[in-house]
Design an enzyme around this catalytic site. Sequence first.
Site, PDB file in Angstrom:
ATOM      1  N   TYR A   1     -61.487 -10.119  57.991  1.00 43.21           N
ATOM      2  CA  TYR A   1     -62.729  -9.576  59.624  1.00 43.21           C
ATOM      3  C   TYR A   1     -63.800 -10.060  58.328  1.00 43.21           C
ATOM      4  CZ  TYR A   1     -60.068  -8.759  63.077  1.00 43.21           C
ATOM      5  OH  TYR A   1     -59.482  -8.381  63.826  1.00 43.21           O
TER       6      TYR A   1
ATOM      7  N   LYS B   1     -48.674  -7.144  52.782  1.00 38.16           N
ATOM      8  CA  LYS B   1     -47.884  -8.359  52.901  1.00 38.16           C
ATOM      9  C   LYS B   1     -48.164  -8.671  51.339  1.00 38.16           C
ATOM     10  CE  LYS B   1     -45.872 -12.106  54.098  1.00 38.16           C
ATOM     11  NZ  LYS B   1     -44.187 -11.268  54.881  1.00 38.16           N
TER      12      LYS B   1
ATOM     13  N   ASP C   1     -44.254  -8.099  58.540  1.00 32.50           N
ATOM     14  CA  ASP C   1     -43.858  -8.555  59.821  1.00 32.50           C
ATOM     15  C   ASP C   1     -42.566  -8.010  59.985  1.00 32.50           C
ATOM     16  OD1 ASP C   1     -42.659  -9.149  56.504  1.00 32.50           O
ATOM     17  OD2 ASP C   1     -41.523 -11.211  56.774  1.00 32.50           O
TER      18      ASP C   1
ATOM     19  N   ASP D   1     -55.542  -4.226  63.688  1.00 32.63           N
ATOM     20  CA  ASP D   1     -55.429  -5.158  64.444  1.00 32.63           C
ATOM     21  C   ASP D   1     -54.182  -5.584  65.453  1.00 32.63           C
ATOM     22  OD1 ASP D   1     -56.775  -6.094  66.334  1.00 32.63           O
ATOM     23  OD2 ASP D   1     -56.952  -8.371  66.217  1.00 32.63           O
TER      24      ASP D   1
ATOM     25  N   ASP E   1     -51.727  -3.507  68.617  1.00 31.74           N
ATOM     26  CA  ASP E   1     -51.317  -3.522  69.772  1.00 31.74           C
ATOM     27  C   ASP E   1     -50.046  -3.771  70.119  1.00 31.74           C
ATOM     28  OD1 ASP E   1     -54.471  -4.521  70.445  1.00 31.74           O
ATOM     29  OD2 ASP E   1     -53.767  -6.279  71.445  1.00 31.74           O
TER      30      ASP E   1
HETATM   31  C1  IPM Z   1     -60.064  -4.823  68.624  1.00 32.70           C
HETATM   32  C2  IPM Z   1     -60.065  -5.811  69.073  1.00 32.70           C
HETATM   33  C3  IPM Z   1     -61.400  -6.488  68.032  1.00 32.70           C
HETATM   34  C4  IPM Z   1     -60.910  -6.256  66.740  1.00 32.70           C
HETATM   35  C5  IPM Z   1     -62.213  -8.089  68.176  1.00 32.70           C
HETATM   36  C6  IPM Z   1     -62.910  -7.539  70.357  1.00 32.70           C
HETATM   37  C7  IPM Z   1     -63.574  -7.674  67.438  1.00 32.70           C
HETATM   38  O1  IPM Z   1     -59.438  -6.485  69.329  1.00 32.70           O
HETATM   39  O2  IPM Z   1     -61.097  -3.460  68.730  1.00 32.70           O
HETATM   40  O3  IPM Z   1     -58.694  -4.196  68.298  1.00 32.70           O
HETATM   41  O4  IPM Z   1     -60.698  -7.301  66.611  1.00 32.70           O
HETATM   42  O5  IPM Z   1     -60.943  -5.770  66.244  1.00 32.70           O
HETATM   43 MG    MG Z   2     -57.366  -5.859  68.498  1.00 31.07          MG
END
Ligand code: IPM
Ligand code: MG
Length: 355
Positions: A135, A190, A222, A246, A250
């Site tokens: 990042y 990884k 993975d 990240d 999710d």
């Molecule tokens: C998160 C989001 C952010 C990230 C974006 C909006 C920059 O997806 O907080 O997970 O990738 O960290």
């Molecule tokens: Mg995110």
Amino acid sequence: MKIAVLPGDGIGTEIVAEAVKVLNALDMKFEMETALVGGAAYDAHGHPLPESTLKLAMQSDAVLFGAVGDWKYDTLDRPLRPEQAILGLRKNLGLFANFRPAICYKELVNASSLKPELIAGLDILIIRELTGDIYFGQPRGRRVSPDGAFAGAEEAFDTMRYTRPEVERIARVAFEAARKRSKRVTSVDKANVLETFQFWKDIVAEVHKDYPDIALDHMYVDNAAMQLVKEPKRFDVVVTGNMFGDILSDEASMLTGSIGMLPSASLNASRQGLYEPSHGSAPDISGKGVANPLATILSAAMMLRFSLNQEEAAVRIENAVKKVLAQGLRTGDIYSEGATRVGTREMGEAVVKAL
Ligand code: IPM
Ligand code: MG
């Protein structure tokens, strides 16, 4: 206790307003100051993270953040896009430790796309390193490829990198967090392919020597993605790098079927923190008064616990949220037959009443 309130874009303004109501209902002495961030700040000041907003955040004990982003900003140059605001806050405030819990509330067990028995009682804490990795790694950019099969062609590149202190400190955060839970940490890497993550794995194992009471296992990313949907309850604390975190956070949030319920915290070494819902700005439903404010309200609870040292008030909010769920109130995202469908404001007001 000074709180910077940054609602941002889309549903951000609607859900943060409800969290502010809940904070005000606690009858505690907060100084709250609101500022623009993301696309809203770009529209007003030409930058997603104006100097004044950054200054306010840096001078506050905590930042209560809504969400940023809208499709209409997708064509701006990268440094001007709303997402840069959140990245800039993370970097400037040194918010390296990101806590993303994925908790399945018993009333919402049917909201998941997984079988109820797989996720009933689920309580995972993903700890994502937030200021390093690909990042932020330099160099990055576009250039003419200097070598390889396509030398001379146009190429783009980013750099994945971690220093030893960055890995050590996030590993410690994970082991300390595990001590307050079921004393298990899974480090996700990884290492079979990437030098950066062999380094990561080695350092996590070294730091682990200081925490003999905690069980540590290592898992490739993975496989972790697969195990999260196969047997999610095998996990307790998961610690990983910025990019894997990240993606996996999710995935983990969706196990519960209700991303609208999940708060998050991003902390620096002095426990200054940024608190935001795990979901985004949802431009498709913004302005309609239907967004679920509970993730933001629960983020305010995390803020009280971690940055403001007000555990009792945090628990009060969490219990109030459980109470409105038990009463059968549901916003559209967590609605199921037989429940009472409510909008953003009604949900916020119900929490205030339950307090
Ligand atoms: C998160 C989001 C952010 C990230 C974006 C909006 C920059 O997806 O907080 O997970 O990738 O960290
Ligand atoms: Mg995110």
